[in-house]
Design a protein around this motif. Structure first.
Motif, PDB file in Angstrom:
ATOM      1  N   LYS A  74       6.503   5.561 -14.434  1.00  0.00           N
ATOM      2  CA  LYS A  74       5.617   4.794 -15.316  1.00  0.00           C
ATOM      3  C   LYS A  74       5.239   3.427 -14.770  1.00  0.00           C
ATOM      4  CE  LYS A  74       6.184   7.981 -18.543  1.00  0.00           C
ATOM      5  NZ  LYS A  74       5.590   9.223 -18.249  1.00  0.00           N
ATOM      6  N   ARG A  75       5.211   3.315 -13.456  1.00  0.00           N
ATOM      7  CA  ARG A  75       4.795   2.067 -12.806  1.00  0.00           C
ATOM      8  C   ARG A  75       3.443   2.331 -12.131  1.00  0.00           C
ATOM      9  NH1 ARG A  75      10.262   0.718  -9.673  1.00  0.00           N
ATOM     10  NH2 ARG A  75       9.018  -0.982  -8.812  1.00  0.00           N
ATOM     11  N   ALA A  76       2.468   2.620 -12.974  1.00  0.00           N
ATOM     12  CA  ALA A  76       1.185   3.131 -12.513  1.00  0.00           C
ATOM     13  C   ALA A  76       0.427   2.177 -11.601  1.00  0.00           C
ATOM     14  CB  ALA A  76       0.326   3.512 -13.715  1.00  0.00           C
ATOM     15  N   GLU A  77       0.353   0.928 -11.968  1.00  0.00           N
ATOM     16  CA  GLU A  77      -0.412  -0.017 -11.142  1.00  0.00           C
ATOM     17  C   GLU A  77       0.227  -0.187  -9.765  1.00  0.00           C
ATOM     18  OE1 GLU A  77      -3.435  -1.088 -11.731  1.00  0.00           O
ATOM     19  OE2 GLU A  77      -3.468  -0.233 -13.749  1.00  0.00           O
ATOM     20  N   GLU A  78       1.551  -0.158  -9.714  1.00  0.00           N
ATOM     21  CA  GLU A  78       2.233  -0.221  -8.425  1.00  0.00           C
ATOM     22  C   GLU A  78       1.954   1.046  -7.615  1.00  0.00           C
ATOM     23  OE1 GLU A  78       6.395  -2.072  -8.540  1.00  0.00           O
ATOM     24  OE2 GLU A  78       5.967  -1.578 -10.659  1.00  0.00           O
ATOM     25  N   ALA A  79       1.847   2.164  -8.317  1.00  0.00           N
ATOM     26  CA  ALA A  79       1.530   3.425  -7.644  1.00  0.00           C
ATOM     27  C   ALA A  79       0.153   3.358  -6.999  1.00  0.00           C
ATOM     28  CB  ALA A  79       1.607   4.586  -8.629  1.00  0.00           C
ATOM     29  N   VAL A  80      -0.797   2.782  -7.705  1.00  0.00           N
ATOM     30  CA  VAL A  80      -2.142   2.620  -7.152  1.00  0.00           C
ATOM     31  C   VAL A  80      -2.085   1.734  -5.910  1.00  0.00           C
ATOM     32  CG1 VAL A  80      -4.435   1.631  -7.565  1.00  0.00           C
ATOM     33  CG2 VAL A  80      -3.358   3.060  -9.319  1.00  0.00           C
ATOM     34  N   ALA A  81      -1.340   0.655  -5.983  1.00  0.00           N
ATOM     35  CA  ALA A  81      -1.232  -0.254  -4.831  1.00  0.00           C
ATOM     36  C   ALA A  81      -0.641   0.458  -3.620  1.00  0.00           C
ATOM     37  CB  ALA A  81      -0.386  -1.474  -5.205  1.00  0.00           C
ATOM     38  N   GLU A  82       0.361   1.288  -3.837  1.00  0.00           N
ATOM     39  CA  GLU A  82       0.966   2.032  -2.721  1.00  0.00           C
ATOM     40  C   GLU A  82      -0.004   3.059  -2.161  1.00  0.00           C
ATOM     41  OE1 GLU A  82       3.690   1.566  -0.911  1.00  0.00           O
ATOM     42  OE2 GLU A  82       4.117  -0.203  -2.127  1.00  0.00           O
ATOM     43  N   SER A  83      -0.763   3.720  -3.029  1.00  0.00           N
ATOM     44  CA  SER A  83      -1.734   4.701  -2.524  1.00  0.00           C
ATOM     45  C   SER A  83      -2.849   3.997  -1.740  1.00  0.00           C
ATOM     46  CB  SER A  83      -2.300   5.554  -3.663  1.00  0.00           C
ATOM     47  OG  SER A  83      -3.036   4.776  -4.572  1.00  0.00           O
ATOM     48  N   ARG A  84      -3.219   2.805  -2.169  1.00  0.00           N
ATOM     49  CA  ARG A  84      -4.208   2.029  -1.402  1.00  0.00           C
ATOM     50  C   ARG A  84      -3.651   1.634  -0.035  1.00  0.00           C
ATOM     51  NH1 ARG A  84      -6.312  -1.245  -6.484  1.00  0.00           N
ATOM     52  NH2 ARG A  84      -8.034   0.126  -6.998  1.00  0.00           N
ATOM     53  N   ARG A  85      -2.385   1.260  -0.023  1.00  0.00           N
ATOM     54  CA  ARG A  85      -1.750   0.901   1.255  1.00  0.00           C
ATOM     55  C   ARG A  85      -1.737   2.107   2.188  1.00  0.00           C
ATOM     56  NH1 ARG A  85      -1.295  -1.944   5.382  1.00  0.00           N
ATOM     57  NH2 ARG A  85       0.747  -2.070   6.321  1.00  0.00           N
ATOM     58  N   ALA A  86      -1.462   3.287   1.644  1.00  0.00           N
ATOM     59  CA  ALA A  86      -1.485   4.504   2.456  1.00  0.00           C
ATOM     60  C   ALA A  86      -2.872   4.723   3.047  1.00  0.00           C
ATOM     61  CB  ALA A  86      -1.062   5.711   1.618  1.00  0.00           C
ATOM     62  N   ARG A  87      -3.911   4.469   2.238  1.00  0.00           N
ATOM     63  CA  ARG A  87      -5.282   4.633   2.727  1.00  0.00           C
ATOM     64  C   ARG A  87      -5.591   3.631   3.829  1.00  0.00           C
ATOM     65  NH1 ARG A  87      -9.444   1.847   0.898  1.00  0.00           N
ATOM     66  NH2 ARG A  87      -8.596   1.612  -1.194  1.00  0.00           N
ATOM     67  N   GLU A  88      -5.117   2.416   3.670  1.00  0.00           N
ATOM     68  CA  GLU A  88      -5.333   1.406   4.704  1.00  0.00           C
ATOM     69  C   GLU A  88      -4.682   1.819   6.023  1.00  0.00           C
ATOM     70  OE1 GLU A  88      -3.677  -2.080   2.935  1.00  0.00           O
ATOM     71  OE2 GLU A  88      -5.333  -2.312   1.515  1.00  0.00           O
ATOM     72  N   LEU A  89      -3.534   2.475   5.920  1.00  0.00           N
ATOM     73  CA  LEU A  89      -2.806   2.898   7.116  1.00  0.00           C
ATOM     74  C   LEU A  89      -3.383   4.158   7.748  1.00  0.00           C
ATOM     75  CD1 LEU A  89       0.802   2.236   5.818  1.00  0.00           C
ATOM     76  CD2 LEU A  89      -0.397   0.960   7.627  1.00  0.00           C
ATOM     77  N   SER A  90      -4.048   4.968   6.952  1.00  0.00           N
ATOM     78  CA  SER A  90      -4.617   6.221   7.458  1.00  0.00           C
ATOM     79  C   SER A  90      -6.002   6.439   6.851  1.00  0.00           C
ATOM     80  CB  SER A  90      -3.681   7.388   7.120  1.00  0.00           C
ATOM     81  OG  SER A  90      -4.136   8.563   7.726  1.00  0.00           O
ATOM     82  N   PRO A  91      -6.980   5.652   7.288  1.00  0.00           N
ATOM     83  CA  PRO A  91      -8.298   5.657   6.646  1.00  0.00           C
ATOM     84  C   PRO A  91      -9.170   6.880   6.953  1.00  0.00           C
ATOM     85  CG  PRO A  91      -8.294   4.155   8.501  1.00  0.00           C
ATOM     86  CD  PRO A  91      -6.878   4.642   8.338  1.00  0.00           C
ATOM     87  N   MET A  92      -8.671   7.801   7.756  1.00  0.00           N
ATOM     88  CA  MET A  92      -9.467   8.988   8.090  1.00  0.00           C
ATOM     89  C   MET A  92      -8.832  10.272   7.546  1.00  0.00           C
ATOM     90  SD  MET A  92     -11.916   7.563   9.725  1.00  0.00           S
ATOM     91  CE  MET A  92     -12.773   8.788  10.671  1.00  0.00           C
ATOM     92  N   THR A  93      -7.870  10.143   6.636  1.00  0.00           N
ATOM     93  CA  THR A  93      -7.152  11.293   6.115  1.00  0.00           C
ATOM     94  C   THR A  93      -7.657  11.634   4.710  1.00  0.00           C
ATOM     95  OG1 THR A  93      -5.220  10.619   7.392  1.00  0.00           O
ATOM     96  CG2 THR A  93      -4.852  12.221   5.634  1.00  0.00           C
ATOM     97  N   PRO A  94      -8.327  12.763   4.544  1.00  0.00           N
ATOM     98  CA  PRO A  94      -8.868  13.123   3.226  1.00  0.00           C
ATOM     99  C   PRO A  94      -7.807  13.184   2.127  1.00  0.00           C
ATOM    100  CG  PRO A  94      -9.722  14.588   4.908  1.00  0.00           C
ATOM    101  CD  PRO A  94      -8.682  13.744   5.565  1.00  0.00           C
ATOM    102  N   LEU A  95      -6.607  13.646   2.462  1.00  0.00           N
ATOM    103  CA  LEU A  95      -5.545  13.737   1.464  1.00  0.00           C
ATOM    104  C   LEU A  95      -5.231  12.378   0.864  1.00  0.00           C
ATOM    105  CD1 LEU A  95      -3.382  15.400  -0.005  1.00  0.00           C
ATOM    106  CD2 LEU A  95      -1.865  14.937   1.937  1.00  0.00           C
ATOM    107  N   VAL A  96      -5.269  11.344   1.671  1.00  0.00           N
ATOM    108  CA  VAL A  96      -4.972   9.995   1.178  1.00  0.00           C
ATOM    109  C   VAL A  96      -5.998   9.583   0.129  1.00  0.00           C
ATOM    110  CG1 VAL A  96      -4.769   7.573   1.834  1.00  0.00           C
ATOM    111  CG2 VAL A  96      -3.780   9.336   3.296  1.00  0.00           C
TER     112      VAL A  96
END
Length: 157
Positions: free
Chosen positions: A20-42
């Motif tokens: 139930k830490r949704a906003e933190e989850a969004v931040a982590e998923s954004r960080r994953a995208r920043e680290l792998s910006p060409m991965t559709p799964l991200v």
């Protein structure tokens, strides 16, 4: 151990969402995208996190970006359909769920999402048909009994 591992950030995003830490989850998923910006799964999983936190427009954008990389990525179609359903764009949601079903016929998640949409739209026959289809496949592959039960419960049965 490796702060640059996008998969670790995605995993943490899921743990945060489940706790139930949704906003933190969004931040982590954004960080994953920043680290792998060409991965559709991200992009697709970030879309899911955004949708769960009520950022529907952003969820649509990220799902569409995933589809820009991989037009036949069923997970992105599933999340895009869910976002459209949240916006009451039912025809677009139906089309996305049907595309996900076409691309991943062995996976029950898109069918369950379509059944839920049918219930919202008042198409009980369509939802019943999907529930019966899922039940018939249980001997061939995993189908969540709780998902089938949720369909029947939603139909008042």
């Amino acid at each position: 151990m490796n702060p640059s591992d996008f998969q670790a950030h995605l995993g943490l995003a899921f743990v945060l969402r489940r706790t139930k830490r949704a906003e933190e989850a969004v931040a982590e998923s954004r960080r994953a995208r920043e680290l792998s910006p060409m991965t559709p799964l991200v992009f697709a999983l970030e879309s899911q996190m955004l949708l769960r936190t009520g950022h529907v427009d952003d969820a649509i954008l990220q799902a569409q970006k995933a589809l820009d990389f991989e037009p036949n990525f069923w997970v992105a179609h599933l999340h895009l359909g869910s976002a459209y359903a949240r916006q009451k764009q039912y025809d677009q949601a139906t089309a996305e769920f049907e595309k996900a079903i076409q691309l991943a016929p062995e996976n029950s998640r898109p069918k369950i999402a379509l059944a839920r949409l049918f219930m919202v739209r008042g198409d009980h026959n369509g939802a019943y048909a999907i529930a019966r289809e899922l039940e018939s496949h249980r001997s061939e592959r995993f189908v969540s009994l709780s998902s089938i039960a949720a369909i029947y419960t939603g139909l008042g049965n």
